[in-house]
Design a protein around this motif. Structure first.
Motif, mmCIF file in Angstrom:
data_model
loop_
_atom_site.group_PDB
_atom_site.id
_atom_site.type_symbol
_atom_site.label_atom_id
_atom_site.label_comp_id
_atom_site.label_asym_id
_atom_site.label_seq_id
_atom_site.Cartn_x
_atom_site.Cartn_y
_atom_site.Cartn_z
ATOM 1 N N GLY A 117 1.062 -1.277 0.174
ATOM 2 C CA GLY A 117 0.060 0.116 0.048
ATOM 3 C C GLY A 117 0.960 1.266 0.253
ATOM 4 O O GLY A 117 0.526 2.241 -0.631
ATOM 5 N N HIS A 118 1.906 1.234 0.726
ATOM 6 C CA HIS A 118 2.889 2.237 0.798
ATOM 7 C C HIS A 118 3.609 2.409 -0.596
ATOM 8 O O HIS A 118 3.570 3.577 -1.095
ATOM 9 C CB HIS A 118 3.848 2.061 1.794
ATOM 10 N N ALA A 119 3.894 1.547 -1.286
ATOM 11 C CA ALA A 119 4.693 1.468 -2.589
ATOM 12 C C ALA A 119 3.562 1.861 -3.569
ATOM 13 O O ALA A 119 4.097 2.683 -4.493
ATOM 14 C CB ALA A 119 5.375 0.334 -2.794
ATOM 15 N N LEU A 120 2.630 1.302 -3.620
ATOM 16 C CA LEU A 120 1.559 1.385 -4.854
ATOM 17 C C LEU A 120 0.529 2.681 -4.424
ATOM 18 O O LEU A 120 -0.585 2.492 -5.433
ATOM 19 C CB LEU A 120 1.171 0.097 -5.139
ATOM 20 N N ARG A 121 0.536 3.254 -3.387
ATOM 21 C CA ARG A 121 -0.559 4.223 -3.084
ATOM 22 C C ARG A 121 -0.732 5.354 -4.346
ATOM 23 O O ARG A 121 0.193 5.630 -5.010
ATOM 24 C CB ARG A 121 -0.313 4.593 -1.811
ATOM 25 N N ALA A 128 -2.838 11.100 -4.613
ATOM 26 C CA ALA A 128 -3.632 11.750 -3.353
ATOM 27 C C ALA A 128 -3.224 11.230 -1.906
ATOM 28 O O ALA A 128 -3.103 10.007 -1.678
ATOM 29 C CB ALA A 128 -5.194 11.474 -3.880
ATOM 30 N N ARG A 129 -3.320 12.130 -0.970
ATOM 31 C CA ARG A 129 -3.055 11.909 0.376
ATOM 32 C C ARG A 129 -4.097 10.737 0.866
ATOM 33 O O ARG A 129 -5.406 11.172 0.462
ATOM 34 C CB ARG A 129 -3.130 13.152 1.019
ATOM 35 N N ARG A 130 -3.691 9.916 1.501
ATOM 36 C CA ARG A 130 -4.653 8.973 1.915
ATOM 37 C C ARG A 130 -4.732 8.933 3.314
ATOM 38 O O ARG A 130 -4.047 9.368 4.243
ATOM 39 C CB ARG A 130 -4.221 7.577 1.647
ATOM 40 N N GLY A 131 -5.877 8.596 3.788
ATOM 41 C CA GLY A 131 -6.309 8.755 5.331
ATOM 42 C C GLY A 131 -6.463 7.301 5.912
ATOM 43 O O GLY A 131 -5.739 6.275 5.341
ATOM 44 N N HIS A 132 -6.916 7.216 7.159
ATOM 45 C CA HIS A 132 -7.017 6.189 7.985
ATOM 46 C C HIS A 132 -7.807 4.971 7.255
ATOM 47 O O HIS A 132 -7.460 3.920 7.378
ATOM 48 C CB HIS A 132 -7.526 6.365 9.157
ATOM 49 N N ARG A 133 -8.685 5.246 6.349
ATOM 50 C CA ARG A 133 -9.614 4.124 5.810
ATOM 51 C C ARG A 133 -8.561 3.323 4.780
ATOM 52 O O ARG A 133 -8.722 2.321 4.558
ATOM 53 C CB ARG A 133 -10.571 4.893 4.747
ATOM 54 N N TYR A 134 -7.854 4.208 4.210
ATOM 55 C CA TYR A 134 -6.844 3.520 3.216
ATOM 56 C C TYR A 134 -5.896 2.512 4.079
ATOM 57 O O TYR A 134 -5.757 1.436 3.572
ATOM 58 C CB TYR A 134 -6.036 4.605 2.386
ATOM 59 N N TRP A 135 -5.243 2.838 4.876
ATOM 60 C CA TRP A 135 -4.129 2.147 5.765
ATOM 61 C C TRP A 135 -5.012 1.121 6.367
ATOM 62 O O TRP A 135 -4.393 -0.129 6.301
ATOM 63 C CB TRP A 135 -3.474 3.218 6.632
ATOM 64 N N LEU A 136 -6.253 1.189 6.773
ATOM 65 C CA LEU A 136 -6.780 0.067 7.591
ATOM 66 C C LEU A 136 -7.299 -1.111 6.348
ATOM 67 O O LEU A 136 -7.103 -2.101 6.572
ATOM 68 C CB LEU A 136 -8.212 0.704 8.176
ATOM 69 N N ALA A 137 -7.535 -0.584 5.154
ATOM 70 C CA ALA A 137 -7.904 -1.570 3.972
ATOM 71 C C ALA A 137 -6.600 -2.258 3.686
ATOM 72 O O ALA A 137 -6.409 -3.319 3.332
ATOM 73 C CB ALA A 137 -8.430 -0.731 2.769
ATOM 74 N N LYS A 157 -14.671 4.637 -2.291
ATOM 75 C CA LYS A 157 -15.194 5.940 -3.475
ATOM 76 C C LYS A 157 -16.615 6.569 -3.067
ATOM 77 O O LYS A 157 -16.600 7.722 -2.693
ATOM 78 C CB LYS A 157 -15.432 5.189 -4.620
ATOM 79 N N TRP A 158 -17.464 5.784 -2.177
ATOM 80 C CA TRP A 158 -18.456 6.050 -1.713
ATOM 81 C C TRP A 158 -18.097 7.048 -0.338
ATOM 82 O O TRP A 158 -18.767 8.072 -0.294
ATOM 83 C CB TRP A 158 -19.503 5.057 -1.437
ATOM 84 N N TRP A 159 -17.273 6.664 0.480
ATOM 85 C CA TRP A 159 -17.133 6.951 1.804
ATOM 86 C C TRP A 159 -16.429 8.442 1.409
ATOM 87 O O TRP A 159 -16.740 9.518 1.970
ATOM 88 C CB TRP A 159 -16.183 6.248 2.743
ATOM 89 N N GLU A 160 -15.409 8.507 0.484
ATOM 90 C CA GLU A 160 -14.449 9.765 0.507
ATOM 91 C C GLU A 160 -14.847 10.492 -0.690
ATOM 92 O O GLU A 160 -14.182 11.577 -0.947
ATOM 93 C CB GLU A 160 -13.183 9.255 0.406
#
Length: 182
Positions: free
Chosen positions: A15-19, A22-31, A80-83
């Motif tokens: 996730g870090h390498a391929l993010r 756009a800046r990512r929040g907690h939902r991204y890292w949790l996923a 997409k829906w959440w953010e």
């Protein structure tokens, strides 16, 4: 199986390498941490009487590429829906999230125990391993994990997965530093 900690660490590294840019929040890292782990939720079948070798048993359908595709796509659409993200970023997330969910089966195929992984379920009932299986299979359950066997698994996974994760993180940092200075 490979431990949930190792699956999550691999997910976070990828996730870090391929993010996306756009800046990512907690939902991204949790996923990123949970998607590679979700396949092992199938252990809930044990107390419900689901046999290990059944399609819904451990290392069955939930470890398949089809399950990974559905889970990854659903997670990207939820994001997409959440953010309220646009479609280009949603497509990027969909590919990444499918990859993260799909990483579980091939990682478990490196272990030296169990019945194999139903990687192609529900289209093929076969269970598969790689020909090369250097990873000690992890015990199931915390009680069983807190044993010398569990400690040996941790050390084995650090040996086999630690260097690739470290290399991925280091190469990503170098690539981003070069991109900033260019």
């Amino acid at each position: 199986m490979t431990t949930v900690v190792t699956h999550a660490a691999m997910g976070l590294a990828l996730g870090h390498a391929l993010r996306p840019a756009a800046r990512r929040g907690h939902r991204y890292w949790l996923a990123c941490a949970l998607l590679p782990v979700m396949a092992d939720a199938d252990v809930i079948g044990f107390p419900l009487g689901v046999a290990y070798g059944d399609l819904l048993g451990h290392r069955g359908l939930s470890h398949s590429l089809a399950f990974a595709a559905v889970l990854g796509l659903a997670t990207a659409l939820s994001m997409k829906w959440w953010e309220g993200r646009g479609w280009p970023e949603t497509r990027h997330l969909a590919v990444l999230f499918v990859l993260l969910a799909a990483s579980h089966g091939p990682m478990d195929m490196l272990t030296n125990g169990g019945l194999g992984i139903a990687l192609l379920a529900p289209f093929d009932a076969g269970r598969y391993f790689w020909d090369w299986r250097p990873i000690l299979v992890s015990p199931i359950g915390l009680k069983n994990f807190l044993t010398p066997w569990g400690w040996a698994v941790i050390m084995d996974e650090l040996l086999w997965f630690g260097p690739p994760i470290a290399l991925l993180l280091a190469s990503t940092a170098i690539r981003r530093r070069i991109a900033r200075t260019a």
